[in-house]
Scaffold this active site. Sequence first.
Site, PDB file in Angstrom:
ATOM      1  N   GLU A   9      40.424 -97.127  20.475  1.00 19.57           N
ATOM      2  CA  GLU A   9      41.512 -96.135  21.353  1.00 19.57           C
ATOM      3  C   GLU A   9      42.670 -95.844  20.339  1.00 19.57           C
ATOM      4  OE1 GLU A   9      41.095 -98.715  24.941  1.00 19.57           O
ATOM      5  OE2 GLU A   9      42.014 -96.891  25.971  1.00 19.57           O
ATOM      6  N   ASP A 112      39.092-100.033  25.491  1.00 23.33           N
ATOM      7  CA  ASP A 112      39.757-101.231  26.098  1.00 23.33           C
ATOM      8  C   ASP A 112      38.665-101.496  27.425  1.00 23.33           C
ATOM      9  OD1 ASP A 112      41.736-101.353  24.786  1.00 23.33           O
ATOM     10  OD2 ASP A 112      43.108-100.472  26.043  1.00 23.33           O
ATOM     11  N   ASP A 114      39.303-102.350  30.464  1.00 26.08           N
ATOM     12  CA  ASP A 114      39.544-102.124  32.025  1.00 26.08           C
ATOM     13  C   ASP A 114      38.858-100.701  32.322  1.00 26.08           C
ATOM     14  OD1 ASP A 114      40.906-100.356  30.509  1.00 26.08           O
ATOM     15  OD2 ASP A 114      42.848-100.932  31.415  1.00 26.08           O
ATOM     16  N   GLU A 116      40.057 -97.596  32.569  1.00 22.71           N
ATOM     17  CA  GLU A 116      40.463 -96.722  31.800  1.00 22.71           C
ATOM     18  C   GLU A 116      39.642 -96.657  30.674  1.00 22.71           C
ATOM     19  OE1 GLU A 116      42.952 -93.310  32.322  1.00 22.71           O
ATOM     20  OE2 GLU A 116      42.735 -94.760  33.768  1.00 22.71           O
ATOM     21  N   TYR A 320      44.036-109.331  25.982  1.00 24.86           N
ATOM     22  CA  TYR A 320      44.185-107.971  26.719  1.00 24.86           C
ATOM     23  C   TYR A 320      45.165-108.198  27.798  1.00 24.86           C
ATOM     24  CZ  TYR A 320      43.036-103.415  28.537  1.00 24.86           C
ATOM     25  OH  TYR A 320      43.095-102.182  28.942  1.00 24.86           O
ATOM     26  N   ARG A 322      46.082-106.102  30.277  1.00 23.58           N
ATOM     27  CA  ARG A 322      46.077-105.251  31.757  1.00 23.58           C
ATOM     28  C   ARG A 322      44.912-106.333  32.439  1.00 23.58           C
ATOM     29  NH1 ARG A 322      46.792-101.466  28.176  1.00 23.58           N
ATOM     30  NH2 ARG A 322      48.504 -99.988  28.405  1.00 23.58           N
ATOM     31  N   HIS A 366      38.529-110.680  34.003  1.00 25.77           N
ATOM     32  CA  HIS A 366      39.443-110.932  32.636  1.00 25.77           C
ATOM     33  C   HIS A 366      40.268-112.297  32.464  1.00 25.77           C
ATOM     34  CE1 HIS A 366      39.701-106.269  32.781  1.00 25.77           C
ATOM     35  NE2 HIS A 366      38.462-106.519  32.598  1.00 25.77           N
TER      36      HIS A 366
END
Length: 863
Positions: A9, A112, A114, A116, A320, A322, A366
Amino acid sequence: MQKSLVIVESPAKAKTINQYLGQKYIVKSSIGHVRDLLCGKSKNKEKSKKSVNKIKKNILKSDEKNILIQQIGIDPYHNWKAEYYILPGKEKIISELKKIANEVDRIYLATDLDREGEAIAWHLKEVIGGDSSKFRRVVFNEITKRSIEKAFQNTGHINMNRVHAQQARRFMDRIVGYMISPLLWQKISRGLSAGRVQSVAVRIIAERENIIKNFIPEEYWKLNVSLYSKNKKEITMDVTHNHNKIFRPINRKEVDFSIEKIKKSLCIVHNYEKQILYRRAPAPFITSTLQQSASLRLGFSVKKTMFLAQKLYEEGYITYIRTDSNYLSKHAIERVRTYIKNFYGEDYLPQEPNIYSNREHSQEAHEAIRPSDVRIKDITSGKLNADAKKLYMLIWNQCIASQMTSVKYQSITITVLSDTFKLKKNEKIVLFNGWTSILKEEKNIITEFPILNIGSVLRINKIVCNQNFTKPTPRFSEASLVRELEKKGIGRPSTYASITSKIQEKGYAKIKKNKFYAEKMGEILTVRLKKSFNNLIDYNFTARMEQKLDQVAENKIAWKNVLNSFFKDFSQQLEQAKKSPEEGGMEPNIIVLTSIDCPVCSKKMGIKTAITGVFLSCSGYNSEPKARCKKTINLISLRDFDEKEKKDKKHVSLELVNQCHICNMAMDSYFIHQNLKLHICVNNPSCIGYKLEKGIFKSPTYLSKIIKCEKCHDNMTLKTGPFGKFFICINNTCKNTRKILSNGEISDPKLTPIPFPELLCKKSNAWFVLREGISGIFFAANTFPKSRETRSPLVEELVRFKHLLPEKINHLSSAPIIDNKGNKTIVCFNKKTKEHYIASKKEGKFTDWSAIFINKKWCVFNK
């Protein structure tokens, strides 16, 4: 040689990953999302604020379903068909990725981990196209060689259930935003919008504001008795009970009576208890607890914390960011335990690792946020600033402490009887500091306490009484708001930062002294939405919707069924809200007429609330266009600019001054001019109660001054905007502004940009311009925003071009151009004192040398 394409990203992430992958891999960045839902008729149309507002206006004008579908890119009436378009500026990126994709045999989507990130991976696959068998999904929790190598050995496919969960959230948010906003424009005020989660956050703040406004302080007293033991050790105890009931005297007469009774009585030790207790180490950080700790310990906003944490993650320093899981991998625990054993000793290492259970609504499996390598305690990289390094230390300390032994302490409780009164003392003696050896606690730690025998008599030294007044529940800070959202199950780790930012950007709440204050429009919006869209801002409904999205991600329920159920209820409420108030529709934001005459046309002025705040508007505005009167009068909130006066009067009975005579609720107070104040019911405009107060009042500082524009020397007039009150030049060709600071003072004039064509940029063909921002003066490329190159000025550059500098910063050209070791000096800025100072750098790092301008001369400091 066969090569593979890896897509991530961010460019920073791509650069870090590229260090660990061999020459067989081409690592490219998508720079975030590459496409979004269609916004308007043109697929390549830029979603500027004006175009979005135009779309909402078009929806307002038409009830036709096809118009709505064309404008928002979703068809809720035909199985939720969606139309996407490539985001402006991403065409070149997509073209490059397509070209490389055709030349490689494998494409790894390493966005990533998650939802999103999963959605971005799916969008990339869709826009690149081609043979779907070439695509592989790669996820890793940390950007380290070990983690990346392991991830590429265990590739998979895009998890469409997680993509559908993200789409369902996006579709609901789009539906709410684009279908309610036109109604709000029509019924309340232009420029308003609602959000599925943001509106719930506004409700939390607005309801707390309402509690605070209507709170009436109550008097109470506390008694402390200082006693001497046999060996003359002093012990201070609280009087807690009288006749076995909680002791809480409400006036001085009752206090004096109690003091006399205690003085005449013996103080006998009734109970003396000792107990060994343990306090377990706190869990490693999840997203919300990191945001809260960074706010409390470092003073960082939620947005700043997430920005810095993202940088740390992309540079490979932390896992990570989130996540709502407290889980630590076996490998991570082993490394942490080894570190504790080597550097703190066996006493600080529990026999078994500390395991922490996840929250009830934990979304993903996670890891918690932890250092990628616990052996790195101090970051030396010049790529990260001092604040990022502070945040890293906060994460490092929390992670290490989470695997240390509990704090062991002795709890001592003493009870003393005196006549009918009971006195108590609770104390803790730390026997072993455990994890607090890293996470220092501010509380005073005692190491010994006098031993008392039951039945022994203590001698009174003195009795101290303190008058107190009850206080309302405090306002939310960013940290406590995130904690409240998390407690209610509203939002997820990836959304907290955007929630706190958006409610401020929309003007529904503002932060002052690190606390959220609800704006009047936020309060009105909450009342209207609560009545017409009870589900939308209901805490339980919003939390249940989050759980349904989790179930979609786990393939337990169908995502379109969730959307259909939501849209059915929402559509019914929307149609009802469109009706007139008499038919049960949304109540409009009416103007409440007052007895104040318009100074222009003599018609009555009315109280009006818009996105810019509360003001007086002439009732003649609704006349025919030719006879329309546009006169308005600013109202200055006394909550913002008269806090000292409020503190002086904090014990005055509210019902005598600021209580509405119609609904008995509290009233907001506003300053009109030196002889007139206006008190408005907090339920305005639903309640038309108001009160005028005449007298001689002290005006806010900025109203007593005539402000001249520093550019054209014309007068400046007071205006109110989405971000508060400010002065603007009356000269329409100038448009210079000066904002009003939180203390009521007017901000200093900003420096007019000064061109330095001789100083060339390194990253482009542009040259530098000297500008002033919230962090002082800086050089910026003259082609901004095409080139965003910026840097701090060297003192030698200011000396060289001294003739260009205005008087305001001319003293900087007299500063030393080198430090005592020959390093060049640069201009820095202290945000607390709002003053420039000089520092030096060596090999990109600050030295211990600095200089400050005091009494018209430069004073040098060496640490």
